[in-house]
Design an enzyme around this catalytic site. Structure first.
Site, PDB file in Angstrom:
ATOM      1  N   LYS A   1      24.322  -9.718 -37.363  1.00 18.26           N
ATOM      2  CA  LYS A   1      23.104  -9.126 -36.805  1.00 18.26           C
ATOM      3  C   LYS A   1      22.025  -9.001 -37.878  1.00 18.26           C
ATOM      4  O   LYS A   1      20.867  -9.355 -37.654  1.00 18.26           O
ATOM      5  CB  LYS A   1      23.415  -7.731 -36.246  1.00 18.26           C
ATOM      6  CG  LYS A   1      22.177  -6.935 -35.876  1.00 18.26           C
ATOM      7  CD  LYS A   1      22.520  -5.576 -35.312  1.00 18.26           C
ATOM      8  CE  LYS A   1      22.596  -4.468 -36.337  1.00 18.26           C
ATOM      9  NZ  LYS A   1      21.328  -3.996 -36.866  1.00 18.26           N
ATOM     10  N   ASN A   2      22.431  -8.495 -39.050  1.00 23.96           N
ATOM     11  CA  ASN A   2      21.433  -8.205 -40.079  1.00 23.96           C
ATOM     12  C   ASN A   2      20.875  -9.451 -40.760  1.00 23.96           C
ATOM     13  O   ASN A   2      19.965  -9.354 -41.585  1.00 23.96           O
ATOM     14  CB  ASN A   2      22.012  -7.247 -41.133  1.00 23.96           C
ATOM     15  CG  ASN A   2      22.114  -5.829 -40.605  1.00 23.96           C
ATOM     16  OD1 ASN A   2      21.699  -5.550 -39.481  1.00 23.96           O
ATOM     17  ND2 ASN A   2      22.657  -4.934 -41.421  1.00 23.96           N
TER      18      ASN A   2
ATOM     19  N   ASP B   1      27.091   0.730 -44.172  1.00 21.84           N
ATOM     20  CA  ASP B   1      27.350   0.385 -42.766  1.00 21.84           C
ATOM     21  C   ASP B   1      28.844   0.396 -42.417  1.00 21.84           C
ATOM     22  O   ASP B   1      29.211   0.171 -41.262  1.00 21.84           O
ATOM     23  CB  ASP B   1      26.756  -0.993 -42.432  1.00 21.84           C
ATOM     24  CG  ASP B   1      25.239  -0.941 -42.296  1.00 21.84           C
ATOM     25  OD1 ASP B   1      24.676   0.173 -42.251  1.00 21.84           O
ATOM     26  OD2 ASP B   1      24.613  -2.016 -42.241  1.00 21.84           O
TER      27      ASP B   1
ATOM     28  N   ARG C   1      14.100   7.495 -43.669  1.00 15.40           N
ATOM     29  CA  ARG C   1      13.858   6.054 -43.730  1.00 15.40           C
ATOM     30  C   ARG C   1      12.383   5.674 -43.825  1.00 15.40           C
ATOM     31  O   ARG C   1      11.799   5.145 -42.883  1.00 15.40           O
ATOM     32  CB  ARG C   1      14.517   5.359 -42.538  1.00 15.40           C
ATOM     33  CG  ARG C   1      16.005   5.631 -42.484  1.00 15.40           C
ATOM     34  CD  ARG C   1      16.683   4.841 -41.408  1.00 15.40           C
ATOM     35  NE  ARG C   1      17.109   3.538 -41.878  1.00 15.40           N
ATOM     36  CZ  ARG C   1      17.842   2.704 -41.149  1.00 15.40           C
ATOM     37  NH1 ARG C   1      18.200   3.011 -39.933  1.00 15.40           N
ATOM     38  NH2 ARG C   1      18.208   1.538 -41.637  1.00 15.40           N
TER      39      ARG C   1
ATOM     40  N   CYS D   1      17.909   3.543 -35.811  1.00 21.91           N
ATOM     41  CA  CYS D   1      18.939   4.573 -35.890  1.00 21.91           C
ATOM     42  C   CYS D   1      18.380   5.841 -36.525  1.00 21.91           C
ATOM     43  O   CYS D   1      17.634   5.781 -37.490  1.00 21.91           O
ATOM     44  CB  CYS D   1      20.101   4.086 -36.760  1.00 21.91           C
ATOM     45  SG  CYS D   1      21.169   2.918 -35.949  1.00 21.91           S
TER      46      CYS D   1
ATOM     47  N   ARG E   1      24.044  -2.580 -29.371  1.00 23.28           N
ATOM     48  CA  ARG E   1      22.992  -3.038 -30.282  1.00 23.28           C
ATOM     49  C   ARG E   1      23.587  -3.925 -31.369  1.00 23.28           C
ATOM     50  O   ARG E   1      22.914  -4.825 -31.864  1.00 23.28           O
ATOM     51  CB  ARG E   1      22.309  -1.840 -30.957  1.00 23.28           C
ATOM     52  CG  ARG E   1      21.399  -1.049 -30.030  1.00 23.28           C
ATOM     53  CD  ARG E   1      20.628  -0.029 -30.823  1.00 23.28           C
ATOM     54  NE  ARG E   1      20.188  -0.630 -32.072  1.00 23.28           N
ATOM     55  CZ  ARG E   1      20.090   0.008 -33.231  1.00 23.28           C
ATOM     56  NH1 ARG E   1      20.371   1.280 -33.311  1.00 23.28           N
ATOM     57  NH2 ARG E   1      19.705  -0.616 -34.312  1.00 23.28           N
TER      58      ARG E   1
HETATM   59  C1  UD1 Z   1      19.249  -2.437 -43.820  1.00 27.72           C
HETATM   60  C2  UD1 Z   1      20.235  -2.743 -42.727  1.00 27.72           C
HETATM   61  C3  UD1 Z   1      21.096  -1.537 -42.423  1.00 27.72           C
HETATM   62  C4  UD1 Z   1      21.758  -1.031 -43.709  1.00 27.72           C
HETATM   63  C5  UD1 Z   1      20.739  -0.834 -44.817  1.00 27.72           C
HETATM   64  C6  UD1 Z   1      21.379  -0.509 -46.160  1.00 27.72           C
HETATM   65  C7  UD1 Z   1      19.262  -4.459 -41.330  1.00 27.72           C
HETATM   66  C8  UD1 Z   1      18.651  -4.818 -40.018  1.00 27.72           C
HETATM   67  N1  UD1 Z   1      19.530  -3.154 -41.544  1.00 27.72           N
HETATM   68  O1  UD1 Z   1      18.398  -1.382 -43.351  1.00 27.72           O
HETATM   69  O2  UD1 Z   1      22.094  -1.903 -41.464  1.00 27.72           O
HETATM   70  O3  UD1 Z   1      22.386   0.210 -43.448  1.00 27.72           O
HETATM   71  O4  UD1 Z   1      19.957  -2.031 -44.998  1.00 27.72           O
HETATM   72  O5  UD1 Z   1      22.296  -1.490 -46.513  1.00 27.72           O
HETATM   73  O6  UD1 Z   1      19.522  -5.305 -42.152  1.00 27.72           O
HETATM   74  N2  UD1 Z   1      13.821   3.263 -48.508  1.00 27.72           N
HETATM   75  C9  UD1 Z   1      12.722   3.864 -49.062  1.00 27.72           C
HETATM   76  N3  UD1 Z   1      11.500   3.271 -48.892  1.00 27.72           N
HETATM   77  C10 UD1 Z   1      11.347   2.099 -48.206  1.00 27.72           C
HETATM   78  C11 UD1 Z   1      12.489   1.478 -47.671  1.00 27.72           C
HETATM   79  C12 UD1 Z   1      13.726   2.091 -47.839  1.00 27.72           C
HETATM   80  O7  UD1 Z   1      12.829   4.921 -49.683  1.00 27.72           O
HETATM   81  O8  UD1 Z   1      10.223   1.606 -48.089  1.00 27.72           O
HETATM   82  C13 UD1 Z   1      15.158   3.886 -48.689  1.00 27.72           C
HETATM   83  C14 UD1 Z   1      15.841   4.235 -47.374  1.00 27.72           C
HETATM   84  O9  UD1 Z   1      15.396   5.460 -46.857  1.00 27.72           O
HETATM   85  C15 UD1 Z   1      17.288   4.249 -47.781  1.00 27.72           C
HETATM   86  C16 UD1 Z   1      17.363   3.138 -48.839  1.00 27.72           C
HETATM   87  O10 UD1 Z   1      16.016   2.942 -49.290  1.00 27.72           O
HETATM   88  O11 UD1 Z   1      17.603   5.460 -48.386  1.00 27.72           O
HETATM   89  C17 UD1 Z   1      17.913   1.819 -48.340  1.00 27.72           C
HETATM   90  O12 UD1 Z   1      17.203   1.409 -47.184  1.00 27.72           O
HETATM   91  P1  UD1 Z   1      17.009  -0.129 -46.812  1.00 27.72           P
HETATM   92  O13 UD1 Z   1      17.859  -0.953 -47.695  1.00 27.72           O
HETATM   93  O14 UD1 Z   1      15.548  -0.423 -46.781  1.00 27.72           O
HETATM   94  O15 UD1 Z   1      17.573  -0.173 -45.321  1.00 27.72           O
HETATM   95  P2  UD1 Z   1      17.052  -1.047 -44.116  1.00 27.72           P
HETATM   96  O16 UD1 Z   1      16.450  -2.309 -44.606  1.00 27.72           O
HETATM   97  O17 UD1 Z   1      16.264  -0.207 -43.199  1.00 27.72           O
END
Ligand code: UD1
Length: 429
Positions: free
Chosen positions: A22-23, A316, A131, A126, A408
């Site tokens: 999915k990711n 995850d 986030r 989620c 999902r």
């Molecule tokens: C992706 C995955 C999700 C997984 C996560 C971490 C997909 C569709 N989703 O989510 O399944 O759990 O990676 O492996 O691939 N953060 C910030 N600022 C930002 C962006 C992120 O502070 O601009 C923080 C987040 O709050 C979190 C951490 O960075 O604490 C990691 O988040 P991130 O790797 O960005 O997760 P996603 O890309 O949303």
């Protein structure tokens, strides 16, 4: 609303085919916005998130055919997607759609790179922690975009085009890496992304982008170098197998006992998780077509684990691991370092008889002799599948409500587990 009933206590024996990730599928589909030519993706999983993204991309003007048919003509979507964004008709991604899936925010980079402007709602997805998207915006600003946040929308423009630069992320973010990587493919000059996420799905997207004509090096490392090109073209790419689905079923077998081959799984994508699953007492071997997970008797052993960005233990799989060690002989400690508040499954596991104590980002799980079935509520994608694992080992019936979260991210879960002997059924609600 559908629910799932599981009668616990059966061993799992058989074969489970592992779906496309999915990711990876989601950002690969989004990458199709970068070219007017057709991107063909094979091994796309049949998931609610994929369907929702096709609606979001359709709004921008993307034309989709599935297995040679237009979407909607077949009631069982196939697995080869042909995505053509001949013309971008709308550069706005509205709140109604983006708020339902966080990853759709990643259209921002590609739209900006191709059209010089984009207006994208702040994301939803989620409910795990706050986030934010500051890293996405930091990266795109560094590429020369002007960014305003107005009325819940990110409004970005780069009329003269994006310009390559050096971006050092202060924190590892999968989404920010995807967003900036895709945007940088069409920027003028070289972009260097330091402290890039190394998740295999990023590598999969980078390889697909290179097939489309991008010039990305350093794939698989934390420093990505992107030599911008004027345009990208069509390509054909197969989505890599889902390492989270693989780890989930491996833990299900470890918890319930039995012997299952995970067909199409790639052990190299989840070494750290497999190591932990082995430490709980399961045997994992490579086979010609995937990996085999076996546990025949013997008590489960406790583990101490901390979630980390790849190649560490994935967040995850944290909820699923907690379900697995809930019946271990001894006490486990699980530290969640990626997302605050990603412990919503705890109270539901406790309803099933687990003994879990939360202290900040650490969950202490004191193994109990047995779980007992009960009605529980799915709260997010990974939390809900942890309840499935718990239900497989609990005595009696467990009914999981709100299973739309499962749909999902897990393709035909009741069918895959049912074929291996689980007593599991979907109850239409
Ligand atoms: C992706 C995955 C999700 C997984 C996560 C971490 C997909 C569709 N989703 O989510 O399944 O759990 O990676 O492996 O691939 N953060 C910030 N600022 C930002 C962006 C992120 O502070 O601009 C923080 C987040 O709050 C979190 C951490 O960075 O604490 C990691 O988040 P991130 O790797 O960005 O997760 P996603 O890309 O949303």
């Amino acid at each position: 609303m559908d629910s799932i009933r599981i009668g616990g206590g059966r061993r799992l024996v058989g074969t489970i085919p592992i779906s496309g990730a999915k990711n990876a599928a989601l950002p690969l589909m989004i990458a199709s916005l970068l070219t007017e030519e057709t991107l063909i993706l094979d091994n796309v999983p049949e998931l609610a998130d994929v369907n929702l993204l096709t609606r979001i991309l359709g709004n921008h003007g993307l034309d989709l055919t599935v297995d040679g048919k237009r979407a909607g003509e077949s009631d069982r979507p196939g697995r080869t997607y042909r995505l053509t964004a001949g013309e971008i008709v709308d550069t706005t991604a509205p709140y109604e759609l983006v708020s339902r899936m966080r990853a759709s925010f990643w259209v921002l980079g590609p739209l900006l790179a191709r059209c010089g402007q984009a207006k994208v709602s702040m994301p939803g997805g989620c409910a795990i922690g706050t986030r934010p998207v500051d890293l996405h915006l930091m990266g795109l600003s560094a590429l020369g975009a002007r960014i305003d946040v107005d009325g819940g929308y990110v409004v970005a423009s780069a009329p003269g085009g994006l310009v390559g630069t050096r971006i050092a992320f202060p924190k590892v973010s999968v989404g920010a890496t995807h967003n900036v990587l895709m945007a940088a493919t069409l920027a003028r000059g070289e972009t260097v992304i330091e402290n890039a996420a190394r998740e295999p799905e990023i590598g999969d997207v980078a390889e697909c982008l290179n097939k489309m004509g991008a010039r990305i090096s350093g794939i698989g490392t934390s420093t990505l170098r992107i030599d911008g090109v004027d345009r990208l073209g069509g390509a054909r790419h197969e989505v890599l197998p889902d390492r989270i689905e693989t780890g989930t079923y491996a833990m299900a077998v470890a918890a319930a006992g039995g012997e299952v081959e995970l067909e199409g799984a790639r052990a190299d994508l989840l070494e750290s998780a497999l190591q932990v699953i082995r430490a709980t007492g399961a045997e994992i071997t490579n086979t010609n077509s995937g990996i085999k997970v076996t546990r025949n008797g013997g008590a489960l052993k406790p583990v101490d684990v901390e979630t980390q960005p790849y190649p560490g233990f994935p967040t995850d799989l944290q909820a699923q691991l907690m379900a697995l060690v809930a019946t271990a002989e001894g006490t486990s400690h699980i530290r969640e370092t990626i997302f605050e508040n990603r412990f919503m499954h705890v109270q539901e596991l406790v309803r099933l008889g687990a003994e879990i104590h939360l202290d900040g980002e650490v969950a202490t799980v004191r193994g109990v002799a047995a779980l007992k079935g009960a009605p529980v509520m799915a709260t997010d994608l990974r939390a809900s599948v942890s309840l499935v694992i718990a239900g497989l080992v609990a005595k009696g019936d467990t009914v999981i409500n709100r299973v739309y979260h499962l749909d999902r991210g897990f393709e035909r879960i009741e069918e895959k587990l049912g074929r291996c002997g689980a007593d599991i059924e979907r109850l239409a609600g």
